[in-house]
Design a protein around this motif. Sequence first.
Motif, PDB file in Angstrom:
ATOM      1  N   ALA A 122       0.836  -1.205   0.000  1.00 25.88           N
ATOM      2  CA  ALA A 122       0.000   0.000   0.000  1.00 25.88           C
ATOM      3  C   ALA A 122       0.867   1.249   0.000  1.00 25.88           C
ATOM      4  O   ALA A 122       0.585   2.226  -0.715  1.00 25.88           O
ATOM      5  N   ALA A 123       1.930   1.229   0.787  1.00 25.50           N
ATOM      6  CA  ALA A 123       2.840   2.375   0.810  1.00 25.50           C
ATOM      7  C   ALA A 123       3.542   2.540  -0.533  1.00 25.50           C
ATOM      8  O   ALA A 123       3.704   3.660  -1.032  1.00 25.50           O
ATOM      9  N   ARG A 124       3.928   1.426  -1.147  1.00 27.18           N
ATOM     10  CA  ARG A 124       4.669   1.493  -2.403  1.00 27.18           C
ATOM     11  C   ARG A 124       3.793   1.944  -3.558  1.00 27.18           C
ATOM     12  O   ARG A 124       4.286   2.525  -4.532  1.00 27.18           O
ATOM     13  N   THR A 125       2.499   1.692  -3.489  1.00 28.65           N
ATOM     14  CA  THR A 125       1.576   2.071  -4.571  1.00 28.65           C
ATOM     15  C   THR A 125       0.709   3.272  -4.184  1.00 28.65           C
ATOM     16  O   THR A 125      -0.292   3.536  -4.828  1.00 28.65           O
ATOM     17  N   TRP A 126       1.102   3.984  -3.121  1.00 23.56           N
ATOM     18  CA  TRP A 126       0.414   5.207  -2.693  1.00 23.56           C
ATOM     19  C   TRP A 126      -1.072   4.953  -2.393  1.00 23.56           C
ATOM     20  O   TRP A 126      -1.950   5.713  -2.790  1.00 23.56           O
ATOM     21  N   LEU A 127      -1.335   3.872  -1.649  1.00 25.21           N
ATOM     22  CA  LEU A 127      -2.717   3.497  -1.323  1.00 25.21           C
ATOM     23  C   LEU A 127      -3.001   3.535   0.186  1.00 25.21           C
ATOM     24  O   LEU A 127      -4.116   3.216   0.599  1.00 25.21           O
ATOM     25  N   THR A 128      -2.019   3.916   0.981  1.00 22.79           N
ATOM     26  CA  THR A 128      -2.183   3.821   2.428  1.00 22.79           C
ATOM     27  C   THR A 128      -3.426   4.543   2.919  1.00 22.79           C
ATOM     28  O   THR A 128      -4.166   4.032   3.777  1.00 22.79           O
ATOM     29  N   ASP A 129      -3.691   5.724   2.364  1.00 15.82           N
ATOM     30  CA  ASP A 129      -4.844   6.498   2.842  1.00 15.82           C
ATOM     31  C   ASP A 129      -6.160   6.056   2.207  1.00 15.82           C
ATOM     32  O   ASP A 129      -7.208   6.640   2.477  1.00 15.82           O
ATOM     33  N   ARG A 130      -6.106   5.026   1.354  1.00  9.89           N
ATOM     34  CA  ARG A 130      -7.333   4.524   0.714  1.00  9.89           C
ATOM     35  C   ARG A 130      -7.656   3.088   1.103  1.00  9.89           C
ATOM     36  O   ARG A 130      -8.560   2.486   0.514  1.00  9.89           O
ATOM     37  N   LEU A 131      -6.968   2.535   2.077  1.00 11.44           N
ATOM     38  CA  LEU A 131      -7.184   1.132   2.442  1.00 11.44           C
ATOM     39  C   LEU A 131      -8.596   0.863   2.939  1.00 11.44           C
ATOM     40  O   LEU A 131      -9.129  -0.234   2.753  1.00 11.44           O
ATOM     41  N   ARG A 132      -9.244   1.853   3.545  1.00  6.68           N
ATOM     42  CA  ARG A 132     -10.603   1.674   4.055  1.00  6.68           C
ATOM     43  C   ARG A 132     -11.669   2.025   3.015  1.00  6.68           C
ATOM     44  O   ARG A 132     -12.863   1.883   3.290  1.00  6.68           O
ATOM     45  N   SER A 133     -11.271   2.471   1.852  1.00  9.94           N
ATOM     46  CA  SER A 133     -12.234   2.904   0.835  1.00  9.94           C
ATOM     47  C   SER A 133     -12.797   1.705   0.080  1.00  9.94           C
ATOM     48  O   SER A 133     -12.050   0.785  -0.305  1.00  9.94           O
ATOM     49  N   PRO A 134     -14.117   1.681  -0.168  1.00 10.09           N
ATOM     50  CA  PRO A 134     -14.681   0.658  -1.059  1.00 10.09           C
ATOM     51  C   PRO A 134     -14.105   0.836  -2.469  1.00 10.09           C
ATOM     52  O   PRO A 134     -13.951   1.964  -2.947  1.00 10.09           O
ATOM     53  N   ILE A 135     -13.775  -0.258  -3.121  1.00  6.60           N
ATOM     54  CA  ILE A 135     -13.124  -0.181  -4.427  1.00  6.60           C
ATOM     55  C   ILE A 135     -14.002   0.533  -5.450  1.00  6.60           C
ATOM     56  O   ILE A 135     -13.493   1.271  -6.306  1.00  6.60           O
ATOM     57  N   HIS A 136     -15.329   0.384  -5.345  1.00  6.89           N
ATOM     58  CA  HIS A 136     -16.200   1.003  -6.351  1.00  6.89           C
ATOM     59  C   HIS A 136     -16.178   2.532  -6.271  1.00  6.89           C
ATOM     60  O   HIS A 136     -16.605   3.211  -7.208  1.00  6.89           O
ATOM     61  N   THR A 137     -15.665   3.092  -5.174  1.00  6.07           N
ATOM     62  CA  THR A 137     -15.602   4.552  -5.037  1.00  6.07           C
ATOM     63  C   THR A 137     -14.300   5.124  -5.593  1.00  6.07           C
ATOM     64  O   THR A 137     -14.145   6.348  -5.664  1.00  6.07           O
ATOM     65  N   LEU A 138     -13.380   4.271  -5.982  1.00  5.98           N
ATOM     66  CA  LEU A 138     -12.073   4.725  -6.445  1.00  5.98           C
ATOM     67  C   LEU A 138     -12.093   5.117  -7.915  1.00  5.98           C
ATOM     68  O   LEU A 138     -12.854   4.558  -8.710  1.00  5.98           O
ATOM     69  N   SER A 139     -11.226   6.040  -8.284  1.00  8.09           N
ATOM     70  CA  SER A 139     -11.029   6.387  -9.689  1.00  8.09           C
ATOM     71  C   SER A 139     -10.310   5.237 -10.392  1.00  8.09           C
ATOM     72  O   SER A 139      -9.765   4.334  -9.741  1.00  8.09           O
ATOM     73  N   LYS A 140     -10.278   5.296 -11.720  1.00 10.69           N
ATOM     74  CA  LYS A 140      -9.604   4.245 -12.480  1.00 10.69           C
ATOM     75  C   LYS A 140      -8.129   4.166 -12.106  1.00 10.69           C
ATOM     76  O   LYS A 140      -7.557   3.087 -12.004  1.00 10.69           O
ATOM     77  N   GLY A 141      -7.518   5.336 -11.874  1.00 14.62           N
ATOM     78  CA  GLY A 141      -6.113   5.345 -11.498  1.00 14.62           C
ATOM     79  C   GLY A 141      -5.863   4.623 -10.185  1.00 14.62           C
ATOM     80  O   GLY A 141      -4.912   3.850 -10.060  1.00 14.62           O
ATOM     81  N   TYR A 142      -6.720   4.863  -9.202  1.00 15.07           N
ATOM     82  CA  TYR A 142      -6.569   4.180  -7.913  1.00 15.07           C
ATOM     83  C   TYR A 142      -6.876   2.688  -8.047  1.00 15.07           C
ATOM     84  O   TYR A 142      -6.238   1.855  -7.391  1.00 15.07           O
TER      85      TYR A 142
END
Length: 318
Positions: A122-142
């Motif tokens: 998560a740290a390496r792919t810049w996702l640490t602050d999105r770990l609790r986010s539902p995937i359907h709410t993410l942009s295509k980039g995320y």
Amino acid sequence: MNRPADIIVERLTKTYGPLVAVDRVSFEVPKGEVVGFLGPNGAGKTTTIRMLTCYMPPTSGSAKVAGFDVFHESLQVREHIGYLPESTPLYHEMRVSEYLDFRAKLRGLDRKTRRKRIAEVAARTWLTDRLRSPIHTLSKGYRQRVGIAEVLLHNPPVLVMDEPTVGLDPSQIREARRLISELAGDHTVLLSTHILQEVEMVCQKVIIMAQGRIVAQGTPEELKNRTGTGIRVEVRGPADQVRSAINAINGVDKVEMVSGSGAAICVLNVRGKITPELREAIATTVAQRGWSLREMRQEGATLEEFFIRITDPGSIAA
């Protein structure tokens, strides 16, 4: 010194009845390098990738990934490879952390290791602050970052990425390219893409397929040099006469009209063995005819030019 190869492919072939999708393909991907895998649509790239990742069996030939044979050791190949397909398959109702934990369980990681690896990827792919986010709410980039994080979970030595930056915005593309560059050394990366600029920026070697065959291999610089350099010439004079006169100069292989018509200013690309003598001959020819030479500068060949030329059906030997 040559590095040992993490991917070794020898005369790999895939046929569907009379159709030969992949025709006796051979290449190697050195350990710790990022290698670009290029080709027009229908060239056989995706079929080759599916054979290397054990999604489909080859018809003949051989291939080893991380030292394991795709024919006889497919389970070991899958354990040592991370595969990111063009359309990343995700469970959109899950949170990012839930999805990564689920995928890590499938890889056989214990609870302690799962937590550690999820935090690391998560740290390496810049996702640490999105770990609790539902995937359907993410942009295509995320969502693409989630896919990359997933293939890194079990820390495989070999990564195969099929169009990892497709559909991303410029900022996301820069981040993805930076990540791919950072992965080199710790991982061997086979990168399939249509973006030639991406290849020049992150790849140490390029493999080009067309009509099911390998038509070129080498570093980006080696392939560009095979096209040759050129001269961009801007002349005020009758376009057709200017082009004809320059094309007649000894050492000129090809003259392409970039712009200009009639007696307007014309811009040409001159291809050939570019030497000081050739540049002098062009200047002399233009002056002798009373035309005005406004600009002449040498330009290097591009990977795009080489790609277009080498994948032209007319250039591929039967």
